[in-house]
Write an enzyme that holds these catalytic residues in place. Structure first.
Site, PDB file in Angstrom:
ATOM      1  N   GLY A  97     -12.313  35.295  40.602  1.00  0.00           N
ATOM      2  CA  GLY A  97     -12.806  34.151  41.135  1.00  0.00           C
ATOM      3  C   GLY A  97     -12.031  33.944  42.518  1.00  0.00           C
ATOM      4  O   GLY A  97     -12.516  34.957  42.955  1.00  0.00           O
ATOM      5  N   PHE A  98     -11.958  32.987  42.994  1.00  0.00           N
ATOM      6  CA  PHE A  98     -12.195  33.048  44.349  1.00  0.00           C
ATOM      7  C   PHE A  98     -10.403  34.212  44.603  1.00  0.00           C
ATOM      8  O   PHE A  98     -10.283  34.366  45.878  1.00  0.00           O
ATOM      9  CB  PHE A  98     -11.606  31.404  44.909  1.00  0.00           C
ATOM     10  CG  PHE A  98     -10.914  30.710  46.150  1.00  0.00           C
ATOM     11  CD1 PHE A  98     -11.760  31.665  47.383  1.00  0.00           C
ATOM     12  CD2 PHE A  98     -10.444  30.106  46.278  1.00  0.00           C
ATOM     13  CE1 PHE A  98     -10.871  31.598  48.639  1.00  0.00           C
ATOM     14  CE2 PHE A  98     -10.102  30.234  47.770  1.00  0.00           C
ATOM     15  CZ  PHE A  98     -10.135  30.341  48.803  1.00  0.00           C
ATOM     16  N   ALA A 110      -6.419  33.608  35.511  1.00  0.00           N
ATOM     17  CA  ALA A 110      -7.226  33.033  34.657  1.00  0.00           C
ATOM     18  C   ALA A 110      -6.793  31.809  34.444  1.00  0.00           C
ATOM     19  O   ALA A 110      -5.443  31.484  33.704  1.00  0.00           O
ATOM     20  CB  ALA A 110      -7.828  33.423  33.422  1.00  0.00           C
ATOM     21  N   TYR A 132      -3.540  18.574  33.741  1.00  0.00           N
ATOM     22  CA  TYR A 132      -4.332  20.221  34.575  1.00  0.00           C
ATOM     23  C   TYR A 132      -1.995  19.887  34.954  1.00  0.00           C
ATOM     24  O   TYR A 132      -1.608  21.992  34.188  1.00  0.00           O
ATOM     25  CB  TYR A 132      -4.275  20.222  36.101  1.00  0.00           C
ATOM     26  CG  TYR A 132      -4.732  21.228  36.573  1.00  0.00           C
ATOM     27  CD1 TYR A 132      -4.567  22.441  36.464  1.00  0.00           C
ATOM     28  CD2 TYR A 132      -3.938  21.243  38.257  1.00  0.00           C
ATOM     29  CE1 TYR A 132      -4.551  23.569  36.858  1.00  0.00           C
ATOM     30  CE2 TYR A 132      -3.955  22.193  38.345  1.00  0.00           C
ATOM     31  CZ  TYR A 132      -3.724  23.375  38.401  1.00  0.00           C
ATOM     32  OH  TYR A 132      -3.975  24.760  38.637  1.00  0.00           O
ATOM     33  N   ASN A 192      -2.978  23.858  47.962  1.00  0.00           N
ATOM     34  CA  ASN A 192      -4.198  24.008  48.069  1.00  0.00           C
ATOM     35  C   ASN A 192      -4.052  25.298  48.600  1.00  0.00           C
ATOM     36  O   ASN A 192      -5.120  25.141  49.647  1.00  0.00           O
ATOM     37  CB  ASN A 192      -4.468  22.599  48.737  1.00  0.00           C
ATOM     38  CG  ASN A 192      -4.000  21.175  47.768  1.00  0.00           C
ATOM     39  OD1 ASN A 192      -3.062  21.467  47.285  1.00  0.00           O
ATOM     40  ND2 ASN A 192      -5.446  20.751  47.166  1.00  0.00           N
ATOM     41  N   ARG A 235      -1.122  17.216  51.929  1.00  0.00           N
ATOM     42  CA  ARG A 235      -1.607  17.922  51.528  1.00  0.00           C
ATOM     43  C   ARG A 235      -1.101  19.162  52.169  1.00  0.00           C
ATOM     44  O   ARG A 235      -1.002  18.935  53.113  1.00  0.00           O
ATOM     45  CB  ARG A 235      -2.775  18.181  50.238  1.00  0.00           C
ATOM     46  CG  ARG A 235      -3.313  17.220  49.502  1.00  0.00           C
ATOM     47  CD  ARG A 235      -2.330  17.405  48.235  1.00  0.00           C
ATOM     48  NE  ARG A 235      -3.335  16.560  47.482  1.00  0.00           N
ATOM     49  CZ  ARG A 235      -2.803  15.929  46.309  1.00  0.00           C
ATOM     50  NH1 ARG A 235      -1.600  15.210  47.483  1.00  0.00           N
ATOM     51  NH2 ARG A 235      -3.023  14.625  45.715  1.00  0.00           N
TER      52      ARG A 235
END
Length: 354
Positions: free
Chosen positions: A12-13, A82, A182, A211, A250
């Site tokens: 992933g990122f 993950a 989440y 973020n 944010r």
């Protein structure tokens, strides 16, 4: 002795960003990832995953995949990235988020026991979403936790809690109180991992990330990455839509800064009672970041539309002083610079996750 680090969600990122550093510190680096189509549309190994990293395809929720992996891999350190990360999506796909984030974690732990492969350390990438709306303070200095903004409140355009000012998130001072499915799954993940590690003499190192954005992030996932979404709208010279009144706050933290913090935790941190808060330390309004991106591309001015998304918090920023001191780390890329770097990467052809 051969040293091995296992990175779940390693394609992933954040995993790809870590892949550029981890081979300098470990003899063997293994990325374990299911290449979910929401992130990897072509389901192939990402070009950004360092060639020194072994890639093994597998699903953290499937015991047989763990058995296949741990038959060969004996990790000294596990970096658990993950996760399903869509705040809004988690309201309509709660089972999927709980299965990956909670059951995926317990499958990992059960497999480590089953194969007698306990690592020295497990590093968890958690989220600022565990705080929910966080702590707010009134004019007299009294701190309270107003909780989740209701649908009725948002429908009427009441974005803030009257008479209150939000405090930055800090794990030693602000209690977690998630307002999304989440966030709830990430808090459960933290609690499960800490309890298991301390019982089995494994060092738990917990991070709560703000973020994360920057070159390398998926440009095809509609549920995460507001900065890249804004950039693609502006690049097409379209109006960037801005929710609520534009004053959603944010803390946008650049991917390289996140990778550096995690590596410091992997290499140097013992068990931390309070999770490391990782952000830029700078709260930025959604309207401001939309304006920065629109200006870069010469796009029309962003438009506030008054829309909202249930489960989103009004303000999320972080107090990172304790993390800076403990990790001998500090963020280097602030949002004005980071936005330019992201846009230049997109303009250059964006070899994003595929």
């Amino acid at each position: 002795m051969t040293t091995t680090v296992l990175v779940t969600g390693g394609a992933g990122f954040i995993g790809c960003a870590l892949s550029k550093q981890l081979p300098d510190h470990f003899d063997r680096v293994v990325a374990f990832d299911n290449l979910h189509p929401q992130i990897h549309p072509t389901a192939t190994r990402p070009a950004d995953l360092d060639e020194r990293v072994e890639f093994i395809k597998g699903d953290v929720t499937v015991a047989e995949d763990w058995d296949r992996l741990l038959a060969d891999v004996r990790p000294n350190v596990v970096i658990h990235l993950a996760a399903e990360t869509g705040t809004g999506q988690s309201l309509t796909e709660a089972t999927r988020h709980a299965k990956v984030n909670v059951v995926g974690t317990t499958e990992l732990l059960d497999a480590l026991v089953r194969h007698e492969a306990l690592p020295e350390k497990i590093v968890l990438s958690s989220s600022r979403a565990v705080y929910g709306e966080g702590a707010w303070v009134d004019a007299d200095g009294v701190v309270s936790y107003p909780g989740q903004r209701s649908d009725a409140m948002l429908e009427s355009g009441q974005w803030d809690f009257p008479g209150l000012t939000v405090l930055p998130f800090e794990s030693s001072k602000v209690s977690p109180n998630p307002t999304s499915v989440y966030g709830s799954t990430k808090l459960a993940q933290e609690n499960i991992l800490r309890a298991w590690c301390l019982a089995l003499n494994v060092t738990p190192v917990l991070f709560r990330l703000q973020n994360v954005y920057g070159p390398g992030q998926s440009l095809s996932n509609p549920y995460t990455g507001i900065v890249s979404f804004f950039a693609q709208k502006a690049k097409a010279l379209e109006v960037i839509p801005v929710y609520e009144d534009g004053e959603i706050i944010r803390d946008f933290v650049y991917i390289d800064d996140v990778a550096n913090a995690l590596v410091q935790g992997v290499l140097h941190s013992g068990a931390n009672e309070h999770a490391y808060d990782i952000g830029s330390g700078e709260g930025t309004s959604i309207l401001r970041i939309a304006g920065l991106i629109a200006d870069y591309y010469g796009a029309p001015a962003p438009q506030i539309n008054g829309k909202y998304r249930n489960g989103d918090v009004r303000a999320a920023s972080s107090e990172i002083g304790a993390s800076e001191a403990a990790l001998s780390w500090k963020p280097e890329v602030m949002v004005a610079d980071g936005v330019v770097r992201l846009c230049k990467w997109i303009d250059a052809g964006a070899p994003a996750l595929v």
